[in-house]
Design an enzyme around this catalytic site. Structure first.
Site, PDB file in Angstrom:
ATOM      1  N   SER A 194       0.886  -1.234  -0.100  1.00 20.13           N
ATOM      2  CA  SER A 194       0.310   0.062  -0.065  1.00 20.13           C
ATOM      3  C   SER A 194       1.188   1.264  -0.074  1.00 20.13           C
ATOM      4  O   SER A 194       0.522   2.336  -0.797  1.00 20.13           O
ATOM      5  CB  SER A 194      -1.038   0.020   1.274  1.00 20.13           C
ATOM      6  OG  SER A 194      -1.826  -1.136   1.077  1.00 20.13           O
ATOM      7  N   HIS A 231       0.706   4.371   4.269  1.00 17.18           N
ATOM      8  CA  HIS A 231      -0.129   5.147   3.130  1.00 17.18           C
ATOM      9  C   HIS A 231       0.389   6.503   2.803  1.00 17.18           C
ATOM     10  O   HIS A 231       0.718   6.998   1.640  1.00 17.18           O
ATOM     11  CB  HIS A 231      -1.548   5.051   3.223  1.00 17.18           C
ATOM     12  CG  HIS A 231      -2.091   3.721   3.365  1.00 17.18           C
ATOM     13  ND1 HIS A 231      -3.326   3.400   3.908  1.00 17.18           N
ATOM     14  CD2 HIS A 231      -1.545   2.546   2.796  1.00 17.18           C
ATOM     15  CE1 HIS A 231      -3.759   2.053   3.480  1.00 17.18           C
ATOM     16  NE2 HIS A 231      -2.635   1.551   3.220  1.00 17.18           N
TER      17      HIS A 231
END
Length: 179
Positions: free
Chosen positions: A95, A158
């Site tokens: 991610s 992220h």
């Protein structure tokens, strides 16, 4: 995705050696953890967005830039996670690299070509929503993120992956291009 100690992910000891263990990481785990995933949903969602944003980066910058960007944003996101998260955490997933590729794809597509702007706007709506959810979760605001429990998602990766992608484009834009 952040996993707390004691949650069995895979039974294979060899695969678990590739996870990023925050208490005592091996240097290689900052990279290998970006290729490991907690489950099929985690893998499939990362592959889907890797395909979308990776394709955009590859079309604009080439295959080498795609792989270099993936490794740098993924390893950088894992490094920031390791610095920020508790020592009992375990990180897996792409991610951070995917968010980094998103940021890079947006920045390299910025031009006054209306088709490119439209493409960025359409893709950006989804990712901006995800970035905002990650920011809210990092600030300990209530809610869920992508169906995962908040404590199992590495929101730090992220956000830092996206910021590393922005920094990478900014740094490379400072290098003079050959005529």
């Amino acid at each position: 995705m952040v996993l707390q100690r004691g949650i069995p992910i895979l039974k294979l000891r060899e695969i678990k050696a590739l996870y990023l263990y925050h208490n005592w990481p091996g240097w290689y785990q900052f990279i290998t953890a970006t290729f490991c995933h907690a489950d099929w949903n985690h893998l499939s969602s990362n592959l889907f967005f890797l395909y979308i944003f990776g394709k955009l980066v590859e079309e604009e910058e080439g295959n080498f830039a795609l792989w270099t960007s993936y490794i740098l944003t993924g390893a950088g996101a894992n490094l920031v996670s390791w610095l920020v998260l508790p020592r009992n955490a375990v990180s897996v997933g792409a991610s951070g690299a995917v968010f980094g590729l998103f940021a890079i794809s947006v920045l390299v597509k910025l031009s006054w070509d209306w088709r490119k702007i439209l493409e960025v706007l359409i893709l950006g709506q989804f990712v901006i929503k995800k970035v905002m959810e990650a920011a809210q979760a990092s600030a300990a605001l209530p809610g869920t993120f992508g169906g995962y429990a908040l404590q199992n998602v590495n929101h730090i990766a992220h956000l830092s992956g996206a910021l590393i992608g922005v920094a990478l484009v900014w740094l490379l834009s400072r290098i003079p291009s050959q005529p």
